[in-house]
Scaffold this motif. Structure first.
Motif, PDB file in Angstrom:
ATOM      1  N   ASP A 155      11.691   7.336   7.201  1.00 42.04           N
ATOM      2  CA  ASP A 155      11.244   7.140   8.566  1.00 42.04           C
ATOM      3  C   ASP A 155      12.540   7.631   9.435  1.00 42.04           C
ATOM      4  O   ASP A 155      12.534   8.060  10.578  1.00 42.04           O
ATOM      5  N   HIS A 157       0.851  -1.279  -0.078  1.00 40.96           N
ATOM      6  CA  HIS A 157       0.166  -0.089   0.013  1.00 40.96           C
ATOM      7  C   HIS A 157       0.793   1.332  -0.023  1.00 40.96           C
ATOM      8  O   HIS A 157       0.432   2.382  -0.529  1.00 40.96           O
ATOM      9  N   TYR A 158       2.149   1.240   0.686  1.00 42.73           N
ATOM     10  CA  TYR A 158       2.920   2.411   0.746  1.00 42.73           C
ATOM     11  C   TYR A 158       3.905   2.380  -0.136  1.00 42.73           C
ATOM     12  O   TYR A 158       4.927   3.025  -0.180  1.00 42.73           O
ATOM     13  N   SER A 185       7.030   9.824   2.291  1.00 41.31           N
ATOM     14  CA  SER A 185       7.189   8.534   2.007  1.00 41.31           C
ATOM     15  C   SER A 185       7.044   7.827   3.309  1.00 41.31           C
ATOM     16  O   SER A 185       8.200   7.085   3.712  1.00 41.31           O
ATOM     17  N   PRO A 186       5.971   7.565   3.874  1.00 41.14           N
ATOM     18  CA  PRO A 186       5.879   7.057   5.187  1.00 41.14           C
ATOM     19  C   PRO A 186       5.822   5.605   5.166  1.00 41.14           C
ATOM     20  O   PRO A 186       5.679   4.990   4.052  1.00 41.14           O
ATOM     21  N   HIS A 187       6.698   5.006   5.900  1.00 39.71           N
ATOM     22  CA  HIS A 187       7.277   3.529   6.237  1.00 39.71           C
ATOM     23  C   HIS A 187       8.111   3.100   5.193  1.00 39.71           C
ATOM     24  O   HIS A 187       8.270   1.890   5.119  1.00 39.71           O
ATOM     25  N   GLU A 188       8.663   4.118   4.448  1.00 40.01           N
ATOM     26  CA  GLU A 188       9.944   3.738   3.714  1.00 40.01           C
ATOM     27  C   GLU A 188      10.969   4.133   4.734  1.00 40.01           C
ATOM     28  O   GLU A 188      11.214   5.129   5.264  1.00 40.01           O
TER      29      GLU A 188
END
Length: 488
Positions: free
Chosen positions: A320, A72-73, A313-316
C-alpha cells in the motif's frame, strides 16, 4: 456523521486508537536514477508488536471483522505475534529508563517469567559444580527475553557473566567477583542501559529517524495513521484537538494525503468513480489516460522488492505504501501538465511536483464532516453543505433518530440529529437529496419538512425569545400596576 466537527471526530477516533494496536506498518522511499524521470522504489513491510520489556503490560483490542478482513488478504498473524518488532512511546521509554536506573525493573509477561524461571533453574544447577571461566549456553530466547535473562541472572548471581551469542542464545560464564567488576565497566557490555533502551524502542528508532529527516510524509486517507503514529511512537494522544495538530505539524512539517490530491484530480479529469487505493492506482496506470508521454515519471521497484512487481498484495502495508507513492507521482504529473500552458519540460523534478501540490500540502482528508480536510498548518475551512432540513413529527409517537434515518434511507442518505421532542434535523452532502425530500414529502400526513431557519428553529433562540417575552410582560405589568392611582 456530517454533523461532526474535526474536534468531535478527533475525540471519537482517539478512543479507538487508544484501544487498538498497530499490527503492520509500511514504508516506501525512492531515489531518482540517472535523471529525474526514473524513480527506483524501495518498499518495506514491518510487523509490529508492543514492547514487553520492563513496561506495564499493554492491553489492546482486535475486532473480529478486522481479523477476518486481514486473513482474507493473507495477513500472517504468526509473524505478528511471534516476530513483531517492539515499539514504545516517550512516556513508556521514560518509565523503563527510570526502572533501569533504580534497579526496580520487572518482568511483565507471564511467558517471559516462565522462560526466566527455566533459565535460572538451569544456571543454578550448573553453577554449583562449574569451574571458574567455564561456560554454558541458554537457547531459544526471543529478543526481549535475551535482555531479561541476562539482567535477572546478573542481579541474582554475583559470580556469573552473560553475553548474547548469535540468534536466540545467551552464553553464561562463571567468573570471580574481581573479573565481574572489570566486565561491568566494559564499553561493549550488551546490557548497558542504552543498548537495552535501543532494543526496547525497536521500530520507534526508525520513527525518530523519519522525524529528524523532515521529508514529506505521504499517506492515503491518513488521519487515523497520524493518530496511531502519535500514540504509539511519540506520546499518548492529547485531549486537545489543536494540540494534536501542533504536535503532528512539528513532527512532520509537510504532509501529503493522496486522497485529498486525487479528489482534486478527479474534478479536473473525467475519471471513473473508484473506492480504494488499488483502484485509484489502476485508473492512473490505465492506457486511457495517455500518461505514456516522454515526461511521465517511470516508477520501478528495486530488485529486493520484486515480489510486489510480480503480484498484487492489497492491504499489505508495504505494498500500500508503494501504491500511495505511485499515486502521488502520477497525480502530481497530471496536475503539472494541466497547470502548464506549454509542454512539460523533459525532466520535471520532485520540487516542481511539490509546487503544483502546494494547495494540498498539510490538508488531510476528513470523511463526512463539517470540513472536507484538516489543515495541519492553519485553520480548518468549513464545508459548504446543503441547507439543513427540519422534520416536525405529528401523530407518529415513538420516533427516534434511528427510525427517522430508516424512513429516508430508501430514498437518499441523511444524517439525523434530534432537535426537540418532536423535531429532528436532517443534513445531506448533496443538494439534489434536499430537493428530492422536499418534493416527495410535501404532503406526508405525519412529517412536515422545511428548511432550517436559525431564528425560528434553534432551541436557544426560542428559549431566549420566551424569556424575553416573559420579561417584557412583567415589565408591562409593573408599569401598569406601578402607575395606577392609590385609593385611601
Amino acid at each position: 456523521s456530517l454533523f461532526d466537527s474535526p474536534a468531535n471526530r478527533y475525540l471519537k477516533a482517539r478512543r479507538s486508537v487508544q484501544r487498538f494496536t498497530v499490527t503492520q506498518l509500511g514504508k516506501c522511499c525512492s531515489d531518482t536514477q540517472n535523471n529525474y524521470l526514473r524513480y527506483v522504489v524501495h518498499s518495506y513491510n514491518f510487523f509490529l508488536f508492543p514492547s514487553t520489556l520492563g513496561v506495564k503490560d499493554v492491553e489492546f483490542s482486535l475486532s473480529a471483522s478486522g481479523i477476518q478482513f486481514l486473513s482474507h488478504y493473507g495477513f500472517d498473524y504468526n509473524k505478528f505475534l511471534k516476530d513483531g518488532i517492539p515499539y514504545m512511546n516517550e512516556v513508556q521509554e521514560k518509565t523503563l529508563r527510570q526502572h533501569l536506573l533504580l534497579g526496580s525493573w520487572k518482568v511483565s509477561s507471564a511467558l517471559d517469567r516462565d522462560v526466566l524461571k527455566k533459565a535460572i533453574d538451569e544456571v543454578t544447577r550448573w553453577i554449583a559444580t562449574a569451574e571458574e571461566e567455564e561456560t554454558m549456553i541458554l537457547h531459544d530466547l526471543s529478543g526481549c527475553q535475551m535482555f531479561e535473562v541476562q539482567l535477572v541472572l546478573r542481579q541474582a548471581l554475583q559470580n556469573v557473566w552473560t553475553q548474547p551469542l548469535g540468534d536466540k542464545k545467551v552464553t553464561v560464564q562463571k567468573v570471580s567477583p574481581q573479573h565481574r567488576r572489570l566486565l561491568e565497566n566494559s564499553y561493549y557490555d550488551s546490557c548497558q542501559k542504552e543498548f537495552i533502551l535501543l532494543s526496547a524502542r525497536g521500530f520507534t528508532n526508525l520513527f525518530q529517524t523519519l522525524v529528524k529527516a523532515k521529508k514529506p510524509l505521504v499517506g492515503h486517507n491518513m488521519l487515523m495513521d497520524l493518530m496511531h503514529l502519535h500514540e504509539k511512537f511519540y506520546k499518548p494522544l492529547p485531549e486537545s484537538y489543536e494540540e494534536f495538530k501542533r504536535n503532528i505539524h512539528s513532527l512532520f512539517p509537510v504532509l501529503i494525503d493522496t486522497k485529498t490530491v486525487t479528489k482534486s484530480v478527479w474534478k479536473k479529469y473525467q475519471f471513473p468513480r473508484v473506492c480504494n487505493l488499488l483502484e485509484v492506482y489502476e485508473v492512473l496506470c490505465s492506457s486511457s489516460l495517455n500518461l505514456k508521454d516522454a515526461t511521465c515519471p517511470v516508477i520501478a521497484l528495486a530488485s529486493d522488492c520484486s515480489r510486489y512487481a510480480e503480484k498484487k498484495s492489497p492491504h499489505e502495508a508495504g505494498y500500500d505504501a508503494f501504491l500511495c507513492g505511485s499515486v502521488l507521482l502520477k497525480s502530481a504529473h497530471l496536475l503539472l501538465c494541466r497547470s502548464t500552458a506549454d509542454a512539460v519540460e523533459d525532466d520535471p523534478s520532485f520540487s516542481q511536483y511539490l509546487t503544483v501540490l502546494a494547495e494540498h500540502l498539510n490538508k488531510v482528508n476528513f470523511i463526512r464532516g463539517r470540513v472536507s480536510s484538516i489543515n495541519f498548518s492553519g485553520e480548518d475551512t468549513p464545508c459548504q453543505h446543503p441547507p439543513l432540513l427540519v422534520v416536525q413529527v405529528q401523530g407518529w409517537p415513538g420516533l427516534n433518530e434511528r427510525r427517522i434515518y430508516q424512513e429516508f434511507k430508501a430514498l437518499c442518505r441523511f444524517d439525523v440529529r434530534q432537535l426537540s421532542k418532536n423535531e429532528f434535523i436532517l443534513l445531506a452532502d448533496k443538494f439534489k437529496h434536499v430537493k428530492l425530500v422536499l418534493r416527495d414529502y410535501k404532503h406526508h400526513p405525519n412529517l412536515r419538512i422545511s428548511v432550517y431557519r436559525h431564528w425560528r428553529h434553534s432551541p436557544r433562540v426560542n428559549c431566549l425569545l420566551q424569556v424575553s417575552g416573559i420579561v417584557a410582560l412583567w415589565s408591562v405589568l409593573a408599569f401598569v400596576l406601578g402607575g395606577a392611582p392609590c385609593s385611601s
